[in-house]
Write a protein that holds these residues in place. Structure first.
Motif, PDB file in Angstrom:
ATOM      1  N   HIS A  23     -28.579  33.332  -9.728  1.00 46.09           N
ATOM      2  CA  HIS A  23     -29.894  33.942  -9.522  1.00 46.09           C
ATOM      3  C   HIS A  23     -30.929  33.475 -10.551  1.00 46.09           C
ATOM      4  O   HIS A  23     -32.115  33.777 -10.420  1.00 46.09           O
ATOM      5  N   ALA A  24     -30.493  32.733 -11.579  1.00 49.77           N
ATOM      6  CA  ALA A  24     -31.436  32.274 -12.602  1.00 49.77           C
ATOM      7  C   ALA A  24     -31.012  30.893 -13.093  1.00 49.77           C
ATOM      8  O   ALA A  24     -29.906  30.714 -13.601  1.00 49.77           O
ATOM      9  N   TRP A  25     -31.906  29.932 -12.947  1.00 49.56           N
ATOM     10  CA  TRP A  25     -31.638  28.561 -13.383  1.00 49.56           C
ATOM     11  C   TRP A  25     -32.624  28.166 -14.483  1.00 49.56           C
ATOM     12  O   TRP A  25     -33.793  28.541 -14.446  1.00 49.56           O
ATOM     13  N   THR A 121     -41.209  41.668  -9.011  1.00 47.32           N
ATOM     14  CA  THR A 121     -39.803  41.704  -8.581  1.00 47.32           C
ATOM     15  C   THR A 121     -39.423  43.037  -7.959  1.00 47.32           C
ATOM     16  O   THR A 121     -38.421  43.121  -7.233  1.00 47.32           O
ATOM     17  N   LEU A 153     -34.523  39.421 -15.973  1.00 48.75           N
ATOM     18  CA  LEU A 153     -33.848  38.136 -15.830  1.00 48.75           C
ATOM     19  C   LEU A 153     -32.336  38.307 -15.764  1.00 48.75           C
ATOM     20  O   LEU A 153     -31.642  37.608 -15.014  1.00 48.75           O
ATOM     21  N   GLU A 154     -31.814  39.276 -16.517  1.00 54.67           N
ATOM     22  CA  GLU A 154     -30.369  39.522 -16.528  1.00 54.67           C
ATOM     23  C   GLU A 154     -29.906  40.257 -15.283  1.00 54.67           C
ATOM     24  O   GLU A 154     -28.875  39.915 -14.701  1.00 54.67           O
ATOM     25  N   PRO A 156     -31.838  41.155 -12.015  1.00 56.01           N
ATOM     26  CA  PRO A 156     -32.998  41.247 -11.121  1.00 56.01           C
ATOM     27  C   PRO A 156     -32.725  42.194  -9.962  1.00 56.01           C
ATOM     28  O   PRO A 156     -31.611  42.246  -9.446  1.00 56.01           O
ATOM     29  N   LYS A 161     -34.750  35.726  -7.398  1.00 55.86           N
ATOM     30  CA  LYS A 161     -34.216  34.576  -8.112  1.00 55.86           C
ATOM     31  C   LYS A 161     -35.263  34.051  -9.091  1.00 55.86           C
ATOM     32  O   LYS A 161     -36.459  34.110  -8.831  1.00 55.86           O
ATOM     33  N   PHE A 162     -34.775  33.531 -10.221  1.00 54.23           N
ATOM     34  CA  PHE A 162     -35.638  32.974 -11.247  1.00 54.23           C
ATOM     35  C   PHE A 162     -35.360  31.478 -11.408  1.00 54.23           C
ATOM     36  O   PHE A 162     -34.212  31.031 -11.345  1.00 54.23           O
ATOM     37  N   LEU A 164     -36.574  28.799 -14.371  1.00 52.61           N
ATOM     38  CA  LEU A 164     -37.305  28.484 -15.581  1.00 52.61           C
ATOM     39  C   LEU A 164     -37.201  26.981 -15.799  1.00 52.61           C
ATOM     40  O   LEU A 164     -36.104  26.415 -15.727  1.00 52.61           O
ATOM     41  N   ARG A 179     -29.041  33.809 -20.385  1.00 51.34           N
ATOM     42  CA  ARG A 179     -29.105  34.530 -19.119  1.00 51.34           C
ATOM     43  C   ARG A 179     -29.335  33.614 -17.920  1.00 51.34           C
ATOM     44  O   ARG A 179     -29.507  34.087 -16.798  1.00 51.34           O
ATOM     45  N   CYS A 180     -29.363  32.312 -18.176  1.00 48.83           N
ATOM     46  CA  CYS A 180     -29.618  31.353 -17.098  1.00 48.83           C
ATOM     47  C   CYS A 180     -28.475  30.343 -16.984  1.00 48.83           C
ATOM     48  O   CYS A 180     -27.811  30.027 -17.972  1.00 48.83           O
TER      49      CYS A 180
END
Length: 356
Positions: A23-25, A121, A153-154, A156, A161-162, A164, A179-180
């Motif tokens: 969910h976070a890249w 969000t 971010l941790e 959501p 989805k994040f 960065l 967290r990514c």
């Protein structure tokens, strides 16, 4: 309607990212490798109504909304200066303040914008099954801004989805990085990048994101600009879009010898920040050649003759230190003309230490 043209090496990375879960890249690497383009392509595919394994369809209503910068489920967390440059809308209050000239657009990602992203969000989705927050350049978040995003971010809410994207991952808080899921941008082969640059430099404005140069660029000019960009294709493409790109390429080839003469006229058309960047690259390459390595930003034949003496090493070290100190104030010079004269004078001393 067509998809913006992605470079071949970005297409390969997009397919790889789409095949993975998360969910976070965090897309990281030096400038000019296409972090923003890859991040936007990834967001567009996540939001697409008919996505494929290799990306978004490019024809659905969601893809169109992304292309015209109006997608309600996409939050672009950018510095205000970059939002204005790329045409992404600002919130009404910010736009009113800037229009009224109450303040200048921020070069950082402001904490108020991060709070708006957190609120975003929590809203109900407008179109599909996903909401996306894209943060670029992520290193423009200060500590307060970054901490505002941490909890969301941790964990959501819902299908958020994040992405960065950063050109300086070392400047991010460790808590953000942890967290990514990390993705290091691939560095394309020089010849592959050159072929792509030749194609993109001839694409008319509005067709795939490129802009046609005022005059056709020769293969030698394109090669020079790609070398000047350190092999980073997106940075080189930005150079080709300069109306005087051909002259710029030839000026780049003559810069080392002009600086050895202390010729400030060679820097006359450049802003202090651009001149400083060029001189830092020149210092790097001269030092590399003096130590038996290959240059990175200039052709070997354009550089001063090899001078691996102690006197030369001392002069280059002192020059490098001076350039680093100048970088602290180069965006706000007291007198740009005097700064360029000082740059040229200091370059002459460093490049011809035995004559100084």
């Amino acid at each position: 309607m067509t998809n913006p043209v992605l470079a071949p090496w970005l297409k390969t990375q997009l397919e790889s990212l789409l095949s993975q879960r998360g969910h976070a890249w965090l897309l990281s690497g030096p400038s000019g490798l296409g972090q923003f383009e890859l991040a936007l392509a990834l967001a567009k595919t996540w939001l697409c109504e008919n996505p494929a394994a290799d990306g978004a369809c490019g024809v659905c209503g969601s893809c169109h909304a992304v292309e015209v910068h109006t997608h309600a489920d996409l939050c672009m967390l950018l510095p205000e200066t970059l939002s204005l440059e790329l045409g992404w809308p600002l919130d009404e209050k910010t736009q009113d303040d800037l229009d009224a000239k109450k303040r200048k657009p921020s070069k950082e990602i402001k904490v108020d914008a991060a709070r708006e992203a957190v609120s975003f969000t929590q809203f109900t989705r407008s179109r599909g099954d996903t909401k996306v927050v894209l943060v670029f350049p992520a290193e423009r978040m200060n500590g307060i801004t970054a901490n505002t995003l941490l909890k969301t971010l941790e964990e959501p809410p819902g299908a958020v989805k994040f992405i960065l994207a950063t050109e300086a991952a070392h400047q991010l808080l460790p808590t953000i990085r942890s967290r990514c899921l990390g993705h290091t941008m691939h560095w394309p082969d020089f010849e592959e990048a050159l072929v792509w640059l030749q194609t993109m430099s001839q694409v008319p404005e509005g067709d795939g994101g490129g802009k046609k140069a005022a005059k056709p660029l020769s293969p030698d000019d394109l090669r020079t600009l790609l070398i000047a960009a350190g092999g980073r294709p997106a940075d080189a493409l930005a150079w080709t879009q300069n109306q005087n790109a051909g002259e710029l390429a030839r000026a780049w080839q003559g810069l080392p010898k002009a600086m050895a003469r202390g010729d400030v006229a060679a820097l006359a058309d450049w802003a202090p920040a651009q001149a400083l960047d060029a001189l830092q690259k020149l210092c790097h390459d001269v030092w590399a050649v003096n130590n038996g390595a290959l240059p990175r930003f200039f052709r070997a034949e354009d550089l001063p003759a090899r001078n691996p003496t102690r006197n030369s090493a001392y002069a280059l070290a002192a020059w490098s230190k001076d350039l680093a100190q100048a970088a602290r104030t180069v965006e706000h010079p007291y007198n740009p003309g005097l700064m360029l004269e000082a740059f040229a004078s200091r370059a002459r001393i460093a490049l011809t230490p035995n004559k100084a």
